[in-house]
Every structure is written in structure tokens, then in C-alpha cells.
Design an enzyme around this catalytic site. Structure first.
Site, PDB file in Angstrom:
ATOM      1  CB  SER A  66      -0.922   0.006   1.221  1.00 51.60           C
ATOM      2  OG  SER A  66      -1.712  -1.166   1.243  1.00 51.60           O
TER       3      SER A  66
HETATM    4  N1  SAH Z   1      -0.615  -4.406   3.695  1.00 44.63           N
HETATM    5  C1  SAH Z   1      -0.158  -5.190   2.566  1.00 44.63           C
HETATM    6  C2  SAH Z   1      -1.204  -5.179   1.482  1.00 44.63           C
HETATM    7  C3  SAH Z   1      -1.029  -6.256   0.478  1.00 44.63           C
HETATM    8  S1  SAH Z   1      -2.258  -6.251  -0.781  1.00 44.63           S
HETATM    9  C4  SAH Z   1       1.120  -4.572   2.053  1.00 44.63           C
HETATM   10  O1  SAH Z   1       1.251  -3.338   2.176  1.00 44.63           O
HETATM   11  O2  SAH Z   1       1.956  -5.296   1.520  1.00 44.63           O
HETATM   12  C5  SAH Z   1      -3.575  -7.128   0.016  1.00 44.63           C
HETATM   13  C6  SAH Z   1      -3.309  -8.560   0.340  1.00 44.63           C
HETATM   14  O3  SAH Z   1      -4.547  -9.142   0.741  1.00 44.63           O
HETATM   15  C7  SAH Z   1      -2.791  -9.415  -0.816  1.00 44.63           C
HETATM   16  O4  SAH Z   1      -1.563  -9.968  -0.448  1.00 44.63           O
HETATM   17  C8  SAH Z   1      -3.877 -10.477  -0.994  1.00 44.63           C
HETATM   18  O5  SAH Z   1      -3.362 -11.761  -1.334  1.00 44.63           O
HETATM   19  C9  SAH Z   1      -4.522 -10.503   0.377  1.00 44.63           C
HETATM   20  N2  SAH Z   1      -5.884 -11.037   0.432  1.00 44.63           N
HETATM   21  C10 SAH Z   1      -6.910 -10.882  -0.425  1.00 44.63           C
HETATM   22  N3  SAH Z   1      -8.008 -11.542   0.012  1.00 44.63           N
HETATM   23  C11 SAH Z   1      -7.647 -12.129   1.199  1.00 44.63           C
HETATM   24  C12 SAH Z   1      -8.326 -12.949   2.145  1.00 44.63           C
HETATM   25  N4  SAH Z   1      -9.606 -13.299   1.999  1.00 44.63           N
HETATM   26  N5  SAH Z   1      -7.635 -13.354   3.224  1.00 44.63           N
HETATM   27  C13 SAH Z   1      -6.351 -13.037   3.417  1.00 44.63           C
HETATM   28  N6  SAH Z   1      -5.647 -12.272   2.561  1.00 44.63           N
HETATM   29  C14 SAH Z   1      -6.297 -11.820   1.466  1.00 44.63           C
END
Ligand code: SAH
Length: 218
Positions: A66
Site C-alpha cells: 500500500s
Molecule cells: N498491507 C499489505 C497489502 C497487500 S495487498 C502490504 O502493504 O503489503 C492485500 C493482500 O490481501 C494481498 O496480499 C492479498 O493476497 C490478500 N488477500 C486478499 N483476500 C484475502 C483474504 N480473503 N484473506 C487473506 N488475505 C487476502
């Protein structure tokens, strides 16, 4: 040329001043944590020089780390205490996980994509965070066995507030979650007040979709 650790510290400081403090992030613990955590280590080498810029970056598997400002806004809205137990949905790179671990007693985190969870686990271990427990699975269901949580942070956008997550918040607990389809998302702060959700909009945002039982279909 590859930047050294002093260069990264200078970029990090500039990020805190120009992207966070200048835009209204004023919580001292949040600013200190974001000045401390080496964000560049949570992205692949070719992206490290861009890690402190004002936008998300790819982390593989079609997912993104993010934008720093959105991370600061989320952390400030959660109003975390050092004694808090937090649930994170979608650890991705592990960057927000590290910040939560800096600010709270314990972080339980769920990531859907195993390879991302493995990558973040190794960097969090290398950085010495011992108060994080990471699971691979569907975070829309939460982790009932460790509930109730003081705070919940979701980093992927849901069609509507997942009821199972809300159920796992303690009374007075806070959840930050983006709601809406791609291109039309609102970052919401949800507070549990007398067992009911009180929702406040923190503004427009752009997250990857939350995929799962109480999310979007894959
Ligand atoms: N805070 C993280 C955001 C990553 S993007 C960062 O800054 O790196 C969001 C993440 O949510 C992705 O890695 C995706 O695989 C995950 N995601 C999507 N649906 C999900 C679910 N139902 N349970 C767990 N993770 C999920």
C-alpha cells in the site's frame, strides 16, 4: 546506483515529513514507527529505490504494497495502544504487519497467498519481530480462536463489511477496511459501539480485492 542504508533512512525521513506529517498524520507513535521500519526491505530489489515514493508498488502475485499515506491513515485511525491485540487481513509484503508489531502487543495476520506469507514471514523474522503469528487462509472469516481483538486492519477491499470480522472485535474495538469494487472504494473506520457498527469514512482509496467467503469471488 544502489542506495545504501543512510540513503534509505534519508528517503524514509522525507517520506514521513512530506507524505505523512504534511497531510495530517500527527500521531507521534505512528510517525515514529514509520520512520523506523525499513519499507524498502519489503519489496523486491528492483523496486527498493522507489519504496519511499508516494504510491503502491507491485509485490508479486498481482498484489501491491500500500501507499505510505494510506498505511499512516489506517494506523492513525486504529488508535492503537501498546497493550492491544490486533488482527490483520492480507499481510502481503508484511510491511503493515511490521508496523502493527511495533505498535501493539501481538499481531495475528492472515494472508491468502502462501508464497507471499512465506516471504513476509522470513523478513519479519530477520527484523526480529517475535510478536507476530501468520496464517495462510481466508481472512474474511477472521481467527475466532484468538478473538476478541482490540483492532482489525484489512488491506484488501470487501464488497461490504464482513460480519464475522465485526463479530470478532471487542466492544469499543476499531476496524479499518476498504469497502467497494475496484475504482469506487471508500476507506472506512468501523467502531463497535453497544454491539453495533459506527462507520466513518476516511476517504477514497484503491486496494486490491478481498477474495473469500465474505469477500469477492476469485
Ligand atoms: N498491507 C499489505 C497489502 C497487500 S495487498 C502490504 O502493504 O503489503 C492485500 C493482500 O490481501 C494481498 O496480499 C492479498 O493476497 C490478500 N488477500 C486478499 N483476500 C484475502 C483474504 N480473503 N484473506 C487473506 N488475505 C487476502
Amino acid at each position: 546506483m544502489k542506495a545504501g542504508s543512510d540513503d534509505f533512512a534519508a528517503m524514509r525521513h522525507a517520506m514521513v515529513e512530506s507524505q505523512l506529517r504534511a497531510r495530517g498524520i500527527s500521531d507521534q507513535r505512528v510517525l515514529a514507527a514509520m520512520e523506523h521500519v525499513p519499507r524498502h526491505l519489503f519489496v523486491a530489489e528492483p523496486y527498493q529505490n522507489m519504496a519511499y515514493e508516494d504510491h503502491p508498488l507491485p509485490i508479486g502475485e498481482g498484489q501491491t504494497i500500500s501507499q505510505p499515506y494510506i498505511v499512516g491513515l489506517t494506523l492513525q485511525a486504529l488508535a492503537l495502544e501498546p497493550t492491544d491485540t490486533v488482527l490483520e487481513i492480507g499481510s502481503g509484503s508484511g510491511y503493515l504487519t511490521a508496523l502493527l508489531a511495533q505498535l501493539c502487543r501481538h499481531v495475528y495476520s492472515i494472508e491468502r497467498i502462501a508464497i507471499l506469507a512465506r516471504g513476509s514471514e522470513s523478513i519479519l523474522r530477520d527484523l526480529g519481530y517475535s510478536n507476530v503469528t501468520l496464517f495462510v487462509g481466508d481472512g474474511t472469516l477472521g481467527l475466532a480462536q484468538f478473538a476478541p481483538y482490540d483492532a482489525i486492519a484489512a488491506a484488501a477491499a470487501a464488497p461490504r463489511m464482513p460480519l464475522q470480522l465485526f463479530a470478532q472485535l471487542r466492544e469499543g474495538g476499531r476496524m479499518v477496511i476498504p469497502i467497494g469494487p475496484p475504482g469506487d472504494q471508500d476507506l472506512q473506520l468501523v467502531r463497535k459501539q453497544d454491539g453495533k457498527p459506527q462507520q466513518i469514512s476516511l476517504g477514497r482509496c484503491s486496494f486490491v480485492p478481498l477474495i473469500g467467503a465474505e469477500g469477492y469471488a476469485s
